[in-house]
Scaffold this motif. Structure first.
Motif, PDB file in Angstrom:
ATOM      1  N   ARG A 318       0.833  -1.207   0.000  1.00  0.00           N
ATOM      2  CA  ARG A 318       0.000   0.000   0.000  1.00  0.00           C
ATOM      3  C   ARG A 318       0.866   1.256   0.000  1.00  0.00           C
ATOM      4  N   ILE A 319       1.943   1.232   0.786  1.00  0.00           N
ATOM      5  CA  ILE A 319       2.831   2.401   0.827  1.00  0.00           C
ATOM      6  C   ILE A 319       3.444   2.648  -0.548  1.00  0.00           C
ATOM      7  N   ALA A 320       3.869   1.583  -1.225  1.00  0.00           N
ATOM      8  CA  ALA A 320       4.429   1.738  -2.575  1.00  0.00           C
ATOM      9  C   ALA A 320       3.392   2.336  -3.518  1.00  0.00           C
ATOM     10  N   ALA A 321       2.141   1.892  -3.396  1.00  0.00           N
ATOM     11  CA  ALA A 321       1.071   2.422  -4.246  1.00  0.00           C
ATOM     12  C   ALA A 321       0.805   3.896  -3.946  1.00  0.00           C
ATOM     13  N   LEU A 322       0.877   4.258  -2.670  1.00  0.00           N
ATOM     14  CA  LEU A 322       0.661   5.664  -2.295  1.00  0.00           C
ATOM     15  C   LEU A 322       1.784   6.551  -2.837  1.00  0.00           C
ATOM     16  N   TYR A 323       3.015   6.033  -2.830  1.00  0.00           N
ATOM     17  CA  TYR A 323       4.110   6.810  -3.423  1.00  0.00           C
ATOM     18  C   TYR A 323       3.908   6.988  -4.930  1.00  0.00           C
ATOM     19  N   GLU A 324       3.341   5.988  -5.584  1.00  0.00           N
ATOM     20  CA  GLU A 324       3.028   6.134  -7.002  1.00  0.00           C
ATOM     21  C   GLU A 324       1.980   7.224  -7.199  1.00  0.00           C
ATOM     22  N   ALA A 325       0.973   7.251  -6.321  1.00  0.00           N
ATOM     23  CA  ALA A 325      -0.052   8.296  -6.389  1.00  0.00           C
ATOM     24  C   ALA A 325       0.550   9.672  -6.118  1.00  0.00           C
ATOM     25  N   LEU A 326       1.473   9.722  -5.160  1.00  0.00           N
ATOM     26  CA  LEU A 326       2.139  10.988  -4.840  1.00  0.00           C
ATOM     27  C   LEU A 326       2.953  11.481  -6.030  1.00  0.00           C
ATOM     28  N   TYR A 327       3.618  10.558  -6.707  1.00  0.00           N
ATOM     29  CA  TYR A 327       4.444  10.940  -7.853  1.00  0.00           C
ATOM     30  C   TYR A 327       3.588  11.517  -8.976  1.00  0.00           C
ATOM     31  N   ARG A 328       2.380  11.002  -9.133  1.00  0.00           N
ATOM     32  CA  ARG A 328       1.509  11.490 -10.209  1.00  0.00           C
ATOM     33  C   ARG A 328       1.126  12.953 -10.010  1.00  0.00           C
ATOM     34  N   ILE A 329       0.971  13.401  -8.762  1.00  0.00           N
ATOM     35  CA  ILE A 329       0.561  14.791  -8.534  1.00  0.00           C
ATOM     36  C   ILE A 329       1.732  15.693  -8.163  1.00  0.00           C
ATOM     37  N   SER A 330       2.831  15.080  -7.709  1.00  0.00           N
ATOM     38  CA  SER A 330       4.004  15.873  -7.317  1.00  0.00           C
ATOM     39  C   SER A 330       5.270  15.114  -7.692  1.00  0.00           C
ATOM     40  N   PRO A 331       5.542  15.030  -8.995  1.00  0.00           N
ATOM     41  CA  PRO A 331       6.677  14.209  -9.449  1.00  0.00           C
ATOM     42  C   PRO A 331       8.023  14.770  -9.007  1.00  0.00           C
ATOM     43  N   SER A 332       8.851  13.908  -8.450  1.00  0.00           N
ATOM     44  CA  SER A 332      10.210  14.299  -8.086  1.00  0.00           C
ATOM     45  C   SER A 332      11.043  13.040  -7.906  1.00  0.00           C
ATOM     46  N   PRO A 333      12.348  13.126  -8.150  1.00  0.00           N
ATOM     47  CA  PRO A 333      13.225  11.966  -7.950  1.00  0.00           C
ATOM     48  C   PRO A 333      13.237  11.468  -6.511  1.00  0.00           C
ATOM     49  N   ILE A 334      13.035  12.373  -5.541  1.00  0.00           N
ATOM     50  CA  ILE A 334      13.035  11.949  -4.134  1.00  0.00           C
ATOM     51  C   ILE A 334      11.827  11.067  -3.842  1.00  0.00           C
ATOM     52  N   VAL A 335      10.683  11.415  -4.437  1.00  0.00           N
ATOM     53  CA  VAL A 335       9.502  10.559  -4.289  1.00  0.00           C
ATOM     54  C   VAL A 335       9.789   9.187  -4.900  1.00  0.00           C
ATOM     55  N   GLU A 336      10.453   9.169  -6.063  1.00  0.00           N
ATOM     56  CA  GLU A 336      10.797   7.893  -6.705  1.00  0.00           C
ATOM     57  C   GLU A 336      11.740   7.070  -5.826  1.00  0.00           C
ATOM     58  N   LEU A 337      12.667   7.748  -5.143  1.00  0.00           N
ATOM     59  CA  LEU A 337      13.593   7.039  -4.259  1.00  0.00           C
ATOM     60  C   LEU A 337      12.837   6.408  -3.090  1.00  0.00           C
ATOM     61  N   ASN A 338      11.909   7.167  -2.510  1.00  0.00           N
ATOM     62  CA  ASN A 338      11.100   6.616  -1.416  1.00  0.00           C
ATOM     63  C   ASN A 338      10.237   5.452  -1.908  1.00  0.00           C
ATOM     64  N   HIS A 339       9.745   5.566  -3.126  1.00  0.00           N
ATOM     65  CA  HIS A 339       8.964   4.477  -3.721  1.00  0.00           C
ATOM     66  C   HIS A 339       9.835   3.224  -3.855  1.00  0.00           C
ATOM     67  N   ALA A 340      11.074   3.421  -4.266  1.00  0.00           N
ATOM     68  CA  ALA A 340      11.986   2.282  -4.415  1.00  0.00           C
ATOM     69  C   ALA A 340      12.219   1.582  -3.078  1.00  0.00           C
ATOM     70  N   VAL A 341      12.332   2.363  -1.988  1.00  0.00           N
ATOM     71  CA  VAL A 341      12.507   1.772  -0.659  1.00  0.00           C
ATOM     72  C   VAL A 341      11.285   0.936  -0.294  1.00  0.00           C
ATOM     73  N   ALA A 342      10.084   1.493  -0.546  1.00  0.00           N
ATOM     74  CA  ALA A 342       8.857   0.751  -0.230  1.00  0.00           C
ATOM     75  C   ALA A 342       8.766  -0.540  -1.046  1.00  0.00           C
ATOM     76  N   VAL A 343       9.143  -0.466  -2.323  1.00  0.00           N
ATOM     77  CA  VAL A 343       9.122  -1.651  -3.183  1.00  0.00           C
ATOM     78  C   VAL A 343      10.097  -2.702  -2.652  1.00  0.00           C
ATOM     79  N   SER A 344      11.249  -2.246  -2.197  1.00  0.00           N
ATOM     80  CA  SER A 344      12.238  -3.193  -1.669  1.00  0.00           C
ATOM     81  C   SER A 344      11.718  -3.899  -0.421  1.00  0.00           C
ATOM     82  N   MET A 345      10.967  -3.178   0.404  1.00  0.00           N
ATOM     83  CA  MET A 345      10.408  -3.783   1.611  1.00  0.00           C
ATOM     84  C   MET A 345       9.278  -4.747   1.267  1.00  0.00           C
ATOM     85  N   ALA A 346       8.564  -4.444   0.173  1.00  0.00           N
ATOM     86  CA  ALA A 346       7.432  -5.292  -0.214  1.00  0.00           C
ATOM     87  C   ALA A 346       7.870  -6.512  -1.017  1.00  0.00           C
ATOM     88  N   PHE A 347       8.853  -6.328  -1.890  1.00  0.00           N
ATOM     89  CA  PHE A 347       9.183  -7.392  -2.854  1.00  0.00           C
ATOM     90  C   PHE A 347      10.643  -7.838  -2.825  1.00  0.00           C
TER      91      PHE A 347
END
Length: 417
Positions: A318-347
């Motif tokens: 869910r956190i990874a999905a929320l970061y994807e939603a955040l990126y859609r409205i406020s795109p930034s590399p830092i958001v992508e980095l946080n998304h990568a951390v969430a993905v690593s914890m999930a998968f």
């Protein structure tokens, strides 16, 4: 009550009431610099009188009465004031000591909102907005602001003086912006509050990992704003985010002030009251019925952590999905980095590392130390200790925060052992 106790109480009362005083006086005088001077005059009168007469039942109203009297006297003495202000002064009640509890406060909220928009006006630099907001709306002294941002007191004082001068020379109005400009201007206000909070939550430099005073004042200001702008979804979103994040402040450092990462924090010590307040603010945000903004989505991410009893129980998908939603409205590399951390914890760390390596080619992240810190952590989990050590050492060389540097170097040493 001793004189010391009275003075300490006055200091707390001033911290709570100064913004209201300055807002009302700015409305009356249309000059924020003079308004602050008169508010401080009222404080001096309180320091002189209250140790002898005791603290009034309604200290805010007492200070407001004294300040308004002085403002009206100034208007009457200064013939350069135009007729509008003279008429305003003549029509203002002059309260007696006995009437002090009858000071009318119904417009205080509107005046505070006007003051917030004034101190965060785009005509000022971001540094000036933060300094002036902390000074006028949070009641911090110049010394407190300087220590919070590791600046000299003279530098902060000059910023504040220049900011007031700019507001005066640019004739910045003391008003809530018109509807068509309000959303953009409110975004600037929220940005200032968020910057204040983040600098307190994870200091960018110095020898402290957290600066609770900044978090406390940003949260207090956010709560005030939420009370007087109740229909603004993102205001509630930001308050929700700050409430939930603040619940972890005491567990972010140990007794020596050394950082404790999220994964290692004692969740039983998180402040459940602040979490409940944050979740309630998030509910208010969602009830308004508009698409969630960046602060609300970040609050929902924080809520995922707050509601999980352990790292393992956290809903990382869910956190990874929320970061994807955040990126859609406020795109930034830092958001992508946080998304990568969430993905690593999930998968798993190998998938996360692939995403981080792709981000490594992003120019704006080349000087961002957390890119290398995250990469080091993923390599550590994959058992690639030599590579992880290099990344941690690289991150340590880039951060300006001494506590964070020590943490990263200890992780590098952990790779050696």
């Amino acid at each position: 009550m001793t004189v010391v106790d009275v003075n300490r109480a006055i200091e707390e009362i001033w911290r709570m009431e100064s913004a209201k005083l300055i807002a009302c006086l700015t409305h009356l005088l249309r000059d924020v610099g003079i308004a602050e001077d008169i508010a401080h005059d009222a404080l001096i009168v309180a320091l002189e009188k209250w140790p002898n007469i005791g603290i009034p039942d309604n200290p805010g109203a007492w200070l407001m009465t004294v300040a308004k009297r002085r403002a009206i006297d100034l208007i009457r003495r200064t013939k350069k004031r135009d007729q509008k202000y003279t008429e305003h002064a003549r029509g203002t009640d002059l309260y007696t000591e006995e009437d002090v509890g009858l000071v009318v406060n119904e417009e205080i909220g509107d005046e505070l909102l006007r003051l917030i928009f004034m101190t965060c006006h785009p005509v000022l630099s971001q540094e000036a907005r933060v300094a002036l907001t902390l000074r006028l709306l949070c009641g911090l002294t110049t010394d407190e602001i300087a220590r919070s941002f590791l600046l000299s007191e003279s530098t902060v004082a000059q910023r504040i003086v220049r900011a007031k001068r700019t507001l005066r020379s640019e004739n910045v109005p003391f008003e809530v912006p018109a509807t068509e400009d309000r959303k953009e201007r409110l975004s600037t206000v929220l940005e200032v509050i968020y910057l204040m909070f983040n600098e307190g939550y994870a200091a960018t430099s110095g020898d402290q990992w957290v600066r609770p005073l900044l978090c406390q004042e940003a949260l207090r200001l956010g709560r005030v704003l939420a009370e007087i702008a109740q229909s603004e979804s993102e205001v509630h979103g930001l308050v929700a985010l700050m409430e939930i994040q603040s619940s972890r402040l005491k567990t972010r450092v140990n007794a020596k002030g050394e950082p404790i990462l999220l994964m290692d924090q004692n969740r039983a010590q998180w402040d459940r009251l602040l979490i409940r307040r944050g979740l309630a603010a998030l509910e208010r945000c969602e009830r308004i019925g508009v698409p969630l903004g960046q602060y609300a989505i970040q609050a929902k991410i924080s809520a995922c952590h707050a509601e999980a009893h352990s790292v393992e129980e956290t809903n990382w998908i869910r956190i990874a999905a929320l970061y994807e939603a955040l990126y859609r409205i406020s795109p930034s590399p830092i958001v992508e980095l946080n998304h990568a951390v969430a993905v690593s914890m999930a998968f798993g760390p190998s998938i996360g590392l692939q995403l981080v390596d792709e981000l490594g080619r992003e120019p704006s992240l080349q000087e961002y130390h957390l890119l290398y810190s995250v990469r080091g952590d993923l390599l550590f989990k994959l058992g690639r200790m030599d590579d992880a050590r290099i990344e941690f050492e690289h991150a340590a060389s880039m951060t300006k925060n001494e506590k964070e540097k020590s943490l990263l170097m200890s992780r590098a040493k952990e790779c050696e052992s």
